[in-house]
Design a protein around this motif. Structure first.
Motif: not given
Length: 223
Positions: A132-142, A158-171
């Motif tokens: 979540a500490g990474s996701m918060v930098m995206a424009p939105s989380i979905g 917050l939208g400080l980067v111009d992409f979104a992130m999905f963490p813990h893929l295939d955990n």
């Protein structure tokens, strides 16, 4: 601005090397402030925060051998004069931003005033996010990641980067984080999305993106 946006913290040598490169000096010569705020929205948040600060959990960023390590609790900042906490933030080498609930974190970053300061602070300071500490930098989380709901509603961050992130893929402990689930989420995102496993991080320096990985990841651009 300098970001190291991780799924699970400093989980391998490649990500650690990236952190040292961004700091410009060894971790043992660097200061850090740990931000646990996002965990307060979780039912076991206080206990998790205690264990992470003590370094009892493997992915704790606090376990790294920092020269100095402090805690910056965002929910406390609105009740304090900025002069009591801003100088400490300005002097630190790294902000370590814990996982938990990304919308709760976004809300308190804005309420505390830290969000407005980040563009200037991150010229020198390194922002290290975990989940979540990474996701918060995206424009939105979905909508799939909306748990705690901000007063204004929605899923904007917050939208400080111009992409979104999905963490813990295939955990393996997260059955809803399969590649198929992540691709379905990414198809509804308005910006490019990075699907990253726990051995992957995204380094961003002044808008230049570099994926650091000893695992697997995928970039998806919705049609």
């Amino acid at each position: 601005m300098k970001f190291l946006l991780t799924s699970a913290g400093i989980s391998n040598d490649s990500i650690c090397t990236s952190l040292v490169d961004l700091l410009g000096k060894p971790i043992a010569e660097s200061s850090a402030l740990y931000i646990p705020t996002a965990l307060h929205a979780n039912s076991n948040g206080p206990a998790m925060i205690t264990r992470l600060i003590r370094g009892e959990i493997n992915n704790s960023m606090c376990k790294l051998e920092w020269k100095s390590l402090g805690v910056l609790e965002l929910t406390a900042l609105p009740s304090l004069d900025k002069e009591q906490w801003l100088p400490r933030v300005q002097k630190t080498d790294a902000l370590l931003v814990e996982g938990g609930d990304p919308l709760y974190l976004s809300y308190w970053m804005q309420q505390s005033g830290l969000a407005d300061l980040l563009p200037e602070l991150l010229r020198e300071t390194v922002y290290v996010g975990l989940s979540a500490g990474s996701m918060v930098m995206a424009p939105s989380i979905g909508e799939d990641f909306v748990r705690w709901k901000p007063p204004t509603g929605g899923d904007r961050t917050l939208g400080l980067v111009d992409f979104a992130m999905f963490p813990h893929l295939d955990n393996p402990s997260m059955p809803d984080n399969s590649l198929a689930d992540a691709e379905k989420w990414a198809a509804n995102m308005p910006v490019p999305a990075y699907l990253i496993d726990d051995q992957t991080a995204i380094q961003v320096v002044d808008g230049v993106i570099k994926v650091i990985s000893e695992g697997h990841w995928k970039r998806v651009v919705a049609q």
